[in-house]
Scaffold this motif. Structure first.
Motif: not given
Length: 261
Positions: A74-87, A169-183
């Motif tokens: 992923p292109s974003s650094p961990a410290d950016v994603l660690r923070k509470a979601m911003t809009f 209603v439309t859902r687009v994952a661009e090339k090399d988007a990283v999407i993952g799931v777990h329990q």
């Protein structure tokens, strides 16, 4: 003969749902085992909580023993994603939602949509996940407002984030988007008993499964989550996302400069 005829008359969907719920019950048993093993093997990190500053943020990208690396980093650094979601509303009606889905994120998202809803057309997600309840609430609001969802190239949408993504209603994952799931699991500081963990995990999984079904997503997608321990991620391929109807086709044109602004 009567039993055989009855089986032949069963709808394929009924059979598939039966198999799914059987696997759901079996997975609940294995989930408790996984939680115990993780707690024993890593007593300092019994579970992943995206709101803990000292714990990994991108499982399994920052955890040991990962079964496989993400398809791209992923292109974003961990410290950016660690923070509470911003809009952040950008040009082209794209609302960028970035960071962990902390408890209360859905309420803040609803406030944002209420204030700027007439301008928002697409919600662009970049998140390691977090609160399942908030993810479901955000997903429902996205569908109610008939918005699109997007994960850009090298963007991350993991754990509970794909639940939000499913609301578009439309859902687009661009090339090399990283999407993952777990329990699903309890990422809080209080450790539940084995019985409580199983009950909670099964109830939450059923809630997630029901929501994805309402959004038109194939139930088989969540089987990958059920099979993947909570400190790992199962990375979805473009074909799997198409087969499970997580992504829609054809993809609408989105202005490249708008996404980068």
């Amino acid at each position: 003969m009567r039993i055989g005829e009855a089986i032949r008359r069963l709808d394929d969907g009924v059979i598939l749902r039966g198999v799914f719920y059987l696997m759901l019950g079996i997975s609940g048993i294995f989930l408790v085992t996984d939680i115990r093993e993780i707690a024993t093997a890593k007593p300092e990190s019994p579970g992943y909580d995206p709101m803990r500053e000292t714990d990994p943020v991108l499982p399994p990208a920052l955890t040991e023993g990962r079964p496989a690396a993400p398809p791209v980093e992923p292109s974003s650094p961990a410290d950016v994603l660690r923070k509470a979601m911003t809009f952040n509303l950008t040009t082209g009606g794209i609302l960028k939602a970035e960071g962990a889905i902390e408890p209360g994120a859905a309420e803040r998202f609803a406030t944002e949509i209420e204030a700027r809803g007439e301008y928002v057309k697409t919600v662009s997600l970049n998140s390691p996940g977090g609160s399942v309840g908030d993810a479901i609430a955000m997903s429902k609001l996205i569908r109610e407002k008939k918005l699109a969802t997007l994960v850009v190239t090298k963007g991350l949408c993991a754990s509970s984030c794909p639940i939000v993504f499913a609301g578009g209603v439309t859902r687009v994952a661009e090339k090399d988007a990283v999407i993952g799931v777990h329990q699903v699991f309890n990422g809080g500081r209080n450790r539940p008993s084995a019985d409580e963990a199983m009950s909670g995990a099964q109830a939450t999984t059923a809630r997630v499964t029901r929501h994805l079904e309402e959004m038109g997503i194939g139930s088989g997608l969540w089987l990958h989550a059920l099979e993947t321990p909570p400190d790992r991620l199962y990375y979805l391929t473009p074909k799997e996302m198409t087969d499970f109807k997580l992504t829609t086709s054809p993809a609408p044109a989105i202005n490249a400069s708008a996404k980068k602004s």
